[in-house]
Design an enzyme around this catalytic site. Structure first.
Site: not given
Length: 383
Positions: A126, A138, A271
């Site tokens: 990912e 991120h 997740d």
């Protein structure tokens, strides 16, 4: 408690099979497999009043039990895997997060070894090829446009264990990267994207088959700009991931996905990050610091949701009791569909003879009471 179940007949439960639910059913376990008939002298375990469902398959998971799949040793990864097994996930794909390419390649080598040992079911990359405006948890400085050559390097670093790659397919190089992944048998997933409706359709035509945590980290539905959500929901070639933790999605959006895509095109995922099955506190997701408070993980800097603390037994119970979904639909979304996507349905994902004896026992309230993986009890309050 743990123990061996070399020849056991599990009887009396409501057994969820691909053809439907069988009341007062039975599943025969012989060694590490489900058998078609019971050997002489097999032990019988009465599960009257319980549900018996296939072991859960999580295709998007970053860690648990205080351990991260994105950093740390093999022992750390195994601790996280064990935590999720204790919550019913008998098959798990380890997900990375955005980092520099050299570190991701090193990470892939470690996770590939664990895949080859049978501890995990492969690697999901990912990032870093995602859109900065939808980056979520991120690190912005490490994001980059998809480059098929760089994508190929990471796939090669996984030594045949790369299962899925999340990309913002609208970025330069995105469509070519999707085609490369499809050629190499790796799932191309659309996520952390600012894609338009038409751009998303182009990516699906190029070979993308999964929506990474649908709704999250992508534009919302707009009446004049339907964006990626409409394209992903309407296309029969796409499976949509959903995080059903009560934080990531409003129940109406979960219902919309199940209604519009159908249960056969939904994959329930966690997740999860380190705090899953562990508790509140300060953690790291890749290079970023995360604060978990009241079970919700957010970046210390900026406050974005940073994965979840979800386990799939909680997702299962919520789907049935809060969202009122049929048990059979939830089993499809939490076991069969991800197993098929990962190319593992001949081994896991349903309670059929010849497959691994991976199963979960739930009581009448859908609380977890037993987990068996490959014929071995990992959790059992019933023995």
């Amino acid at each position: 408690m743990s123990g061996s179940a070399h020849s056991t007949v599990l009887s009396g439960a409501r057994v969820v099979l691909p053809t439907g639910t069988v009341a007062n059913g039975r599943v025969i376990v012989q060694g590490d497999r489900i058998a078609g008939s019971a050997p002489e002298g097999a032990r019988t375990l009465d599960l009257t009043g319980h549900w018996l469902v296939p072991g859960f398959v999580d295709m998007h998971n970053h860690g648990g039990g205080g351990a991260s799949f994105t950093s740390g040793s093999a022992e750390d990864v195994l601790r996280g895997v064990r935590t999720h097994r204790e919550h019913g996930t008998t098959t798990l794909v380890a997900s990375t997060v955005t980092d520099d390419l050299a570190e991701l390649a090193r990470r892939a080598a470690l996770l590939a070894e664990l895949t080859q040992q049978g501890e995990i079911a492969g690697i999901h990359f990912e990032g870093p090829f995602i859109n900065a405006c939808r980056k979520g948890a991120h690190k912005a400085e490490l994001l980059r446009d998809p480059d098929p050559a760089e994508v190929r390097k990471l796939v090669d670093a996984a030594h045949g264990t790369a299962r899925m790659f999340t990309l913002a397919t609208e970025l330069p190089g995105g469509l070519d990267s999707v085609r490369l992944l499809a050629e190499h048998g790796v799932i191309a997933a659309i996520g952390h994207t600012d894609s338009t409706y038409d751009q998303t359709r182009q990516a699906i035509d190029a070979g993308a088959t999964v929506a990474t945590h649908l709704y999250n980290a992508m534009p919302g539905l707009e009446h004049r700009a339907p964006g990626p959500i409409a394209a992903l929901l309407e296309d029969e070639r796409v499976t949509v991931e959903l995080i059903n933790d009560g934080t990531h999605l409003h129940p109406a959006m979960l219902e919309l996905a199940f209604h519009h895509a159908g249960a056969h095109r939904v994959a329930l995922i966690t997740d999860a990050m380190d705090a899953a099955g562990f508790g509140d506190g300060t953690y790291h997701l890749g290079p970023l610091e995360v604060e978990v408070k009241d079970g919700v993980a957010r970046l210390v800097e900026g406050g974005s949701i940073a994965g979840s603390t979800l386990t799939l037994d909680t997702a299962f119970k919520r789907s049935v009791t809060v969202d009122k979904l049929p048990v059979e639909s939830v089993v499809q979304a939490i076991s069969a569909n991800p197993a098929r996507l990962l190319g593992l349905y001949d081994q896991v994902g349903s309670l059929e003879p010849g497959k691994y004896a991976d199963l979960v026992v739930l009581d009448a309230s859908f609380d977890l009471k037993g987990v068996m993986r490959r014929g071995e009890w990992i959790v059992s309050s019933l023995l």
